[in-house]
Design a protein around this motif. Structure first.
Motif, PDB file in Angstrom:
ATOM      1  N   VAL A 106       0.833  -1.203   0.000  1.00 34.25           N
ATOM      2  CA  VAL A 106       0.000   0.000   0.000  1.00 34.25           C
ATOM      3  C   VAL A 106       0.868   1.253   0.000  1.00 34.25           C
ATOM      4  N   SER A 107       1.904   1.240   0.838  1.00 33.03           N
ATOM      5  CA  SER A 107       2.790   2.400   0.909  1.00 33.03           C
ATOM      6  C   SER A 107       3.601   2.556  -0.370  1.00 33.03           C
ATOM      7  N   LYS A 108       4.036   1.415  -0.920  1.00 30.18           N
ATOM      8  CA  LYS A 108       4.763   1.456  -2.195  1.00 30.18           C
ATOM      9  C   LYS A 108       3.887   2.064  -3.295  1.00 30.18           C
ATOM     10  N   PHE A 109       2.612   1.640  -3.310  1.00 20.15           N
ATOM     11  CA  PHE A 109       1.705   2.185  -4.310  1.00 20.15           C
ATOM     12  C   PHE A 109       1.479   3.676  -4.078  1.00 20.15           C
ATOM     13  N   ASN A 110       1.327   4.075  -2.848  1.00 17.07           N
ATOM     14  CA  ASN A 110       1.116   5.481  -2.507  1.00 17.07           C
ATOM     15  C   ASN A 110       2.268   6.343  -3.024  1.00 17.07           C
ATOM     16  N   THR A 111       3.488   5.850  -2.833  1.00 18.04           N
ATOM     17  CA  THR A 111       4.673   6.557  -3.350  1.00 18.04           C
ATOM     18  C   THR A 111       4.665   6.584  -4.876  1.00 18.04           C
ATOM     19  N   LEU A 112       4.273   5.455  -5.480  1.00 14.19           N
ATOM     20  CA  LEU A 112       4.188   5.376  -6.946  1.00 14.19           C
ATOM     21  C   LEU A 112       3.222   6.431  -7.479  1.00 14.19           C
ATOM     22  N   ALA A 113       2.054   6.561  -6.849  1.00 14.61           N
ATOM     23  CA  ALA A 113       1.070   7.545  -7.287  1.00 14.61           C
ATOM     24  C   ALA A 113       1.655   8.953  -7.242  1.00 14.61           C
ATOM     25  N   LYS A 114       2.372   9.236  -6.181  1.00 11.50           N
ATOM     26  CA  LYS A 114       3.003  10.552  -6.031  1.00 11.50           C
ATOM     27  C   LYS A 114       4.003  10.806  -7.157  1.00 11.50           C
ATOM     28  N   GLU A 115       4.839   9.817  -7.448  1.00  7.95           N
ATOM     29  CA  GLU A 115       5.894   9.986  -8.446  1.00  7.95           C
ATOM     30  C   GLU A 115       5.340  10.050  -9.864  1.00  7.95           C
ATOM     31  N   VAL A 116       4.346   9.227 -10.172  1.00  3.28           N
ATOM     32  CA  VAL A 116       3.777   9.222 -11.520  1.00  3.28           C
ATOM     33  C   VAL A 116       3.073  10.548 -11.801  1.00  3.28           C
ATOM     34  N   ASN A 117       2.347  11.068 -10.819  1.00  5.06           N
ATOM     35  CA  ASN A 117       1.729  12.387 -10.983  1.00  5.06           C
ATOM     36  C   ASN A 117       2.786  13.445 -11.263  1.00  5.06           C
ATOM     37  N   TYR A 118       3.861  13.404 -10.496  1.00  4.18           N
ATOM     38  CA  TYR A 118       4.943  14.378 -10.678  1.00  4.18           C
ATOM     39  C   TYR A 118       5.543  14.256 -12.080  1.00  4.18           C
ATOM     40  N   ASN A 119       5.821  13.017 -12.498  1.00  6.33           N
ATOM     41  CA  ASN A 119       6.432  12.801 -13.810  1.00  6.33           C
ATOM     42  C   ASN A 119       5.521  13.253 -14.943  1.00  6.33           C
ATOM     43  N   LEU A 120       4.233  12.991 -14.841  1.00  8.57           N
ATOM     44  CA  LEU A 120       3.306  13.400 -15.896  1.00  8.57           C
ATOM     45  C   LEU A 120       3.153  14.917 -15.938  1.00  8.57           C
ATOM     46  N   GLU A 121       3.142  15.555 -14.779  1.00 10.88           N
ATOM     47  CA  GLU A 121       3.070  17.020 -14.752  1.00 10.88           C
ATOM     48  C   GLU A 121       4.312  17.632 -15.394  1.00 10.88           C
TER      49      GLU A 121
ATOM     50  N   ASP B 150     -11.325   9.010 -10.806  1.00 11.66           N
ATOM     51  CA  ASP B 150     -10.321   9.938 -10.278  1.00 11.66           C
ATOM     52  C   ASP B 150      -8.924   9.338 -10.395  1.00 11.66           C
ATOM     53  N   TYR B 151      -7.981  10.162 -10.845  1.00 10.78           N
ATOM     54  CA  TYR B 151      -6.596   9.696 -10.925  1.00 10.78           C
ATOM     55  C   TYR B 151      -6.016   9.631  -9.513  1.00 10.78           C
ATOM     56  N   PRO B 152      -5.347   8.526  -9.159  1.00 15.36           N
ATOM     57  CA  PRO B 152      -4.814   8.383  -7.791  1.00 15.36           C
ATOM     58  C   PRO B 152      -3.783   9.459  -7.454  1.00 15.36           C
ATOM     59  N   VAL B 153      -3.824   9.919  -6.231  1.00 17.23           N
ATOM     60  CA  VAL B 153      -2.848  10.889  -5.734  1.00 17.23           C
ATOM     61  C   VAL B 153      -2.286  10.384  -4.412  1.00 17.23           C
ATOM     62  N   TYR B 154      -1.193  10.977  -4.014  1.00 17.45           N
ATOM     63  CA  TYR B 154      -0.553  10.603  -2.746  1.00 17.45           C
ATOM     64  C   TYR B 154      -1.472  10.947  -1.587  1.00 17.45           C
ATOM     65  N   ASN B 155      -1.576  10.033  -0.621  1.00 20.73           N
ATOM     66  CA  ASN B 155      -2.402  10.225   0.563  1.00 20.73           C
ATOM     67  C   ASN B 155      -1.585   9.840   1.786  1.00 20.73           C
ATOM     68  N   GLU B 156      -1.376  10.800   2.663  1.00 15.44           N
ATOM     69  CA  GLU B 156      -0.564  10.559   3.861  1.00 15.44           C
ATOM     70  C   GLU B 156      -1.098   9.384   4.682  1.00 15.44           C
ATOM     71  N   LYS B 157      -2.382   9.159   4.573  1.00 18.39           N
ATOM     72  CA  LYS B 157      -3.039   8.076   5.311  1.00 18.39           C
ATOM     73  C   LYS B 157      -2.443   6.709   4.970  1.00 18.39           C
ATOM     74  N   TYR B 158      -1.975   6.577   3.723  1.00 17.47           N
ATOM     75  CA  TYR B 158      -1.472   5.277   3.264  1.00 17.47           C
ATOM     76  C   TYR B 158       0.048   5.205   3.239  1.00 17.47           C
ATOM     77  N   SER B 159       0.684   6.078   3.999  1.00 14.18           N
ATOM     78  CA  SER B 159       2.143   6.076   4.051  1.00 14.18           C
ATOM     79  C   SER B 159       2.613   5.281   5.268  1.00 14.18           C
ATOM     80  N   TYR B 160       3.266   4.177   4.990  1.00 15.81           N
ATOM     81  CA  TYR B 160       3.864   3.348   6.043  1.00 15.81           C
ATOM     82  C   TYR B 160       5.352   3.273   5.748  1.00 15.81           C
TER      83      TYR B 160
END
Length: 729
Positions: free
Chosen positions: A616-631, A713-723
């Motif tokens: 879950v945390s790995k995916f959360n980080t992935l969402a953050k990075e993919v959003n950044y890369n696409l932007e 909705d496109y996934p975004v980073y959520n602090e809730k899912y950061s482990y």
């Protein structure tokens, strides 16, 4: 589960079915909605003569990735489609067809020819649109435009008249690229340079004394086009060349023509190349034309429109240019003025449509004065109002703008926007107007003839970002969707199209036409060569789609994609993308087959095992990075991260870790199921802009919903899912 995935992933049929559902539900359509923020892309309009090639596939895949990403982010996303009338390309095709029927264009007449052209457009004009749909392009097809439709034509006429009124458009004689077969001027974009085996003819001209007698001294130079000497009006030396200081102000005798011409000093001459002497033919070379202007030299055109020698060529009049070349060289040799002939391979400009060697000729044409118009477009890039991606393109862009010349906009063609200029039949007065004038302002005559020429195709496509949205009318669409956000294009057409959209948009709307220009390179073959018909190394994207599916082709084109850089088409990469699709499909089938009938597709459970928190945390980080890369338009980086996560982390690690828990049953099985589905749904969303078809199909079965993934909705980073601890361990 009410639905199941097929045992094996087969894109055939599936992709067409999904695309039709998207069309039927109008998921690509955008209307003005001021509760949402707009995001607009205008398609670089493909030619109606065109057929999808790898360049189109790359360009449109990149646009579709961005528009799907923004649509899922909640933007009111409009991808404005349309096609270009491609004046010369289309006219050449129609002329070829007429020849097969034994009909000459001029015997048919203009009106009948245009009827044929519109028939041709109806028959073939939609071909490339259907091919773009096969690729998965999510354009708003309800808004499809054509550069010669009523709205675009209105915009073209408006701009021409305004530019003429302001003094930006004028009619004058300047040097242009001339095609002797098509009998029209052509743009630089339509000149294709190819290496041809030729010669350097080394020739000497006698230097004259002040009384006109020959001094016994000669100036020697080399030329690849000896026939143009008939129109020489000077020879040039560099002002700092000490070898020729004693010749300043003197004249030479032009052999055969027996014409005295001056020796001029000009920094255009390269002292280090050859003898440091250049013959100057202002009517037949663009550089010589500029030298001629600086020294007020006569302009002597020695060539007819069909590349035969005209009356200014003396005894060679009527001869073909190459026959005249041979005769002139022979005569120079007999006169003892041919020093030597040297084999020489050089770039020769040919017309990209008919492959004829073009001739630079001074012709009276319509031009756009560029020195003032270009300034706001330069400033817009300098102050960051328009950003070029990658930034290194700024330097190249400014090099183009610094060396810009007046733009020849008239073409001696019938298919295209007719120039709105009218000639008084009595006094010849030129009147530029939106409609044919009733009375000549000079002599009062009531009879006019419209200029027979049409406008360069790029003239109408320069207005594309705003003409497609309703300009010159201040429509709701224009006010809401303009300026557009991102233009995606290849670096090869920046000087021909992008710059012209920039200055046109600023001049006529008061705003830049787009905020960002994402520049990509070319798709080359596996050996790094440019794809071309002559090499026979072109790859048909439709054949690739038929073999591997559109998703595989799109994924391959995104993989390794880096702004501004060329890429290679390698079939193994497409196979790898197809294998990746199979991996995702099989993983999805495993999950779906192991879901209990009463499984509830909700959020994650409160209590997670360590491996659950890890994924879950790995995916959360992935969402953050993919959003950044696409932007940041780093499409290649984003897709690489998705590939690694889905294949290695999710499929090869997490699924394997959950298999014992699924077999065990009970609460641990339910938790594993929830995490598997939650992460899979998120992965499908992140991947959707790149591989829209397979993600849509899996989504429909996995979620058992009718709502498509493309408007989720496109996934975004959520602090809730950061482990962090579990992710790092």
């Amino acid at each position: 589960m009410s639905k199941e995935l097929a045992k094996t992933y087969d894109p055939h049929g599936l992709e067409d079915t999904i695309y039709q559902k998207w069309l039927d539900k109008k998921y690509f359509h955008a209307e003005v909605d001021r509760s949402k923020k707009p995001f607009t892309i205008v398609i670089p309009p493909p030619n109606i003569t065109g057929q999808l090639h790898m360049g189109h596939a790359l360009d449109n895949t990149m646009q579709d990735i961005l528009i799907r990403f923004k649509r899922m982010q909640g933007y009111n996303a409009l991808w404005q489609p349309g096609t270009d009338h491609a004046s010369i390309a289309t006219e050449v095709k129609i002329i070829q067809k007429l020849k097969e029927e034994g009909i000459d264009k001029h015997d048919l007449g203009r009106e009948k020819f245009l009827e044929r052209a519109w028939d041709w457009k109806k028959e073939y004009g939609g071909r490339i649109i259907s091919q773009l749909k096969k690729l998965g392009s999510s354009c708003d097809w309800d808004r499809e435009r054509f550069t010669m439709d009523e709205g675009c034509n209105k915009a073209v006429t408006e701009v021409f008249c305004k530019m003429h009124e302001k003094g930006y458009i004028y009619k004058g004689s300047r040097i242009v690229n001339w095609c002797p077969v098509c009998n029209t001027s052509i743009s630089d974009a339509e000149v294709e340079y190819e290496d041809q085996a030729g010669h350097f003819w080394h020739i000497k001209y006698p230097i004259l004394n002040e009384d006109g007698t020959q001094s016994g001294e000669y100036l020697t130079f080399a030329t690849t086009r000896p026939e143009t000497m008939l129109g020489d009006t000077a020879v040039a030396i560099h002002p700092d060349d000490e070898r020729y200081t004693h010749l300043k102000g003197k004249k030479v005798l032009l052999p055969i023509m027996n014409r005295e011409i001056p020796i001029v000093e000009d920094t255009y001459v390269d002292m280090e190349f050859g003898t440091g002497v250049v013959k100057i033919t202002p009517a037949h070379d663009p550089n010589d034309f500029e030298v001629g202007k600086r020294h007020n030299l006569p302009i002597i055109n020695i060539m007819n429109d069909d590349a035969t020698i005209n009356e200014n060529g003396g005894k060679f009049a009527g001869m073909d240019r190459y026959a005249a070349r041979e005769a002139i060289v022979k005569e120079l040799d007999e006169m003892g003025l041919l020093v030597k002939i040297e084999d020489y391979s050089h770039n020769v400009g040919t017309h990209d449509r008919c492959k004829t060697t073009i001739e630079p000729l001074v012709k009276q044409q319509w031009f756009v004065k560029m020195d003032e118009l270009i300034k706001p477009a330069v400033e817009a890039v300098k102050n960051g109002e328009i950003k070029l991606i990658p930034e290194r393109m700024d330097k190249t862009y400014f090099n183009w703008t610094d060396n810009i010349k007046d733009w020849c906009i008239s073409r001696q063609l019938w298919w295209g926007h007719r120039i709105p200029a009218y000639y008084c039949d009595t006094c010849g007065e030129i009147v530029v107007a939106k409609e044919m004038p009733k009375v000549c302002p000079k002599c009062g005559c009531e009879h006019f003839t419209q200029d027979p020429d049409t406008l360069d195709t790029w003239f109408s496509s320069a207005l594309w970002p705003f003409s497609t949205l309703g300009w010159p009318d201040k429509s709701d669409d224009f006010n809401y969707f303009y300026p557009t956000n991102t233009l995606v294009t290849g670096y090869d057409i920046i000087p021909f199209w992008v710059m012209r959209m920039m200055f046109s948009g600023i001049e006529y709307t008061g705003q830049v036409p787009f905020k960002t220009v994402l520049i990509h390179g070319l798709v080359r073959d596996s050996q790094g060569r440019k794809m071309s018909k002559s090499l026979g190394n072109g790859i048909d994207p439709l054949e690739v789609i038929d073999k591997y599916g559109a998703d595989a082709l799109r994924f391959m084109l995104a993989t390794g994609n880096s702004p501004g850089n060329d890429m290679r088409y390698i079939e193994e990469k497409v196979k790898s993308a197809r294998n990746f699709a199979n991996k995702l499909w099989n993983a999805s089938r495993f999950i779906i087959m192991n879901l209990d009938d009463d499984f509830k597709r909700g959020d994650l459970p409160e209590y997670l095992n360590i491996e659950d928190k890890w994924i879950v945390s790995k995916f959360n980080t992935l969402a953050k990075e993919v959003n950044y890369n696409l932007e940041k338009f780093e499409l290649g980086v984003a897709v690489s991260k998705l590939y690694d996560f889905i294949w290695d982390i999710y499929c090869d690690w997490y699924i394997e870790l959950t298999k014992p828990r699924i077999q065990e049953g009970g609460e641990t099985k339910a938790t594993a199921q929830s995490v598997l589905v939650w992460v899979m749904k998120g992965m499908l969303k992140l991947l959707h802009p790149f591989m829209p078809y397979i993600t849509e199909e899996i989504w429909q079965v996995l979620t058992d919903q009718s709502s498509p993934i493309m408007i989720s909705d496109y996934p975004v980073y959520n602090e809730k899912y950061s482990y962090k601890q579990e992710e790092d361990d």
